[in-house]
Design an enzyme around this catalytic site. Sequence first.
Site, PDB file in Angstrom:
ATOM      1  N   SER A 107       0.818  -1.212   0.000  1.00  0.00           N
ATOM      2  CA  SER A 107       0.000   0.000   0.000  1.00  0.00           C
ATOM      3  C   SER A 107       0.852   1.263   0.000  1.00  0.00           C
ATOM      4  O   SER A 107       1.686   1.457  -0.872  1.00  0.00           O
ATOM      5  CB  SER A 107      -0.956  -0.038   1.194  1.00  0.00           C
ATOM      6  N   ASP A 146      -4.668  -4.509  -3.168  1.00  0.00           N
ATOM      7  CA  ASP A 146      -3.724  -4.102  -2.145  1.00  0.00           C
ATOM      8  C   ASP A 146      -3.384  -5.276  -1.221  1.00  0.00           C
ATOM      9  O   ASP A 146      -4.267  -5.937  -0.687  1.00  0.00           O
ATOM     10  CB  ASP A 146      -4.366  -2.966  -1.341  1.00  0.00           C
TER      11      ASP A 146
END
Length: 558
Positions: free
Chosen positions: A122, A393
């Site tokens: 992320s 993610d």
Amino acid sequence: MCSKLERIQNLYLLKFVYKYLPTVYSNLFFFPMIICSVDGHIAVRLDFDIPPQEKEFLKKRKLIVGQNMQKLFGLDSPPSVPTIAVVGSGGGSRAMTSLLGSLKSLKEIQVLDIVSYITGVSGSTWTMSALFRDANWSQDGIDRVIAEIRKEICKDALSLFSLEKMEYYRREMEEKMKEGHILSHTDLAGLLYEQTVFGEVSNLVNTLSEQRKTVNEGQNPLPIYTAVNVKERMGCESEAEWCEFTPYEVGFQKYGAFVRAEDYGSQFFLGHLIRKLPEIRIPYLIGKNVAARIVTHPGHFILNRSQLDCSEPENEPLTLDTQHMDPSSAVSRIISDFLMNRPFSSKEYNFMHGLFLHSSYNTHSNFTAWKESHPDAFPNLLTPSESFLQLIDSGHSINIGCAPVLRPEREVDVIICFDNSWTPNDIFKLTASYCQDHNMPFPRIDFTTLEEQPQREVYILEDMENPKAPVVIYFPLVNDSFRHFKEPGVKRETAEEIKAGEVDVKSSNSPFKTDQLVYSEEDFDSLVNLTAYNVANNKEIIIETLRKVLKSKMDIEI
């Protein structure tokens, strides 16, 4: 070069061969050797080991690390060096900004100079992509990069949605689709990230393969970006398969399947490159790590796990799984869905498509087929049987990027973790569980005792009974002694200095909550200063831990 009709005939023939004449091939997959492709050779690397390019990088990097360790520890000659990795967590702009401060301080205490890998999930990958635009960033220091990002991330969030920017997003996505790539909502997220972090588009290191120039001489740690492929089927546990991206290749350690970085996003079948497409730009890769949030109002992003569209792609024809879409209408729909808070996930061609697993795959530690409700227990649910990847993610699996450097092939001795997630309590429980499922060494941690104690600035996690387990130097995001000291050993005295120490990284009123995309200049500076201080304030602990690891490694080799 085969005609389209010949390619289709070959593919149908191979389907027939698979059904009636299976032949074991390679260490994990099996497939026939006859197929008409773009270049006539197997384009997927089938191996659990790291690639030759990474091994060559490590040789060069360890020479540099050895010289820097000799200087840092005052040795007579370069030692046989341990492998050290820096790992970042998720957390959007907070994780990106915090990691900048931590790396700045690691450089100042000379520890960054002895690191061989840097990985993250992320927001940490946003930091990495910014740093690796510069071929010598870790040698020169990162003050310039911090200043550049500060200029962009402290601007008005509304500027990201100006008519000029919206037209840029539309134009870029239409171009990507015309190149032959599948268009996803994550592409718009990636372009938003690009404008947030970089501002004006630069031609500096625009693709993953171009980042080779930043590591080919061993001058920087090797970056490992991450995403996870979502697998969630009716009646089965959810599964997130880790995919790693380096300047050399992209692939899944689980399956032992990798492709060159410049070939990722192109179309493959049976391990052959069927249709070569232009390499995907870095913002589109990073978009998977931005799209954990979608726009609810300018500058704020939010999306919970249940909103992710993890449904299986519609059945596609056997031919080449060609996507027939009008670029203009497709882009309009994506922008509309994005702004209307519609569910989304990425969708890309699966380079493992058509490969079949060895009949004894379920005995390999990469798979958890022993769990009856796990997708690994059902061969028809495994990723090579699917036409597309759905990457999101990695924070939806474990919100810190330890998985790639825990691969035994990388032989990492020390992991320096910077955990800038908002709710960090479960990351090591999840990591320990992941390691247990996949037979990877990891320090045994007394979580009950840790949770009962006040949070500290740094923890040293090691397993004295298992020398194969890496030593973990763990930094959570806390404001402890920074409240009282502006520098290690220098107390705050004036009202202005005391106010500067009041950095809120925990409460519901914090300016650093994950849904906050941009910061004020004051908030940006305070977060960089806090995380840089936490590293500098614990310099002796870091150095002494590394000294012990070095001594242990030298004793073992003697």
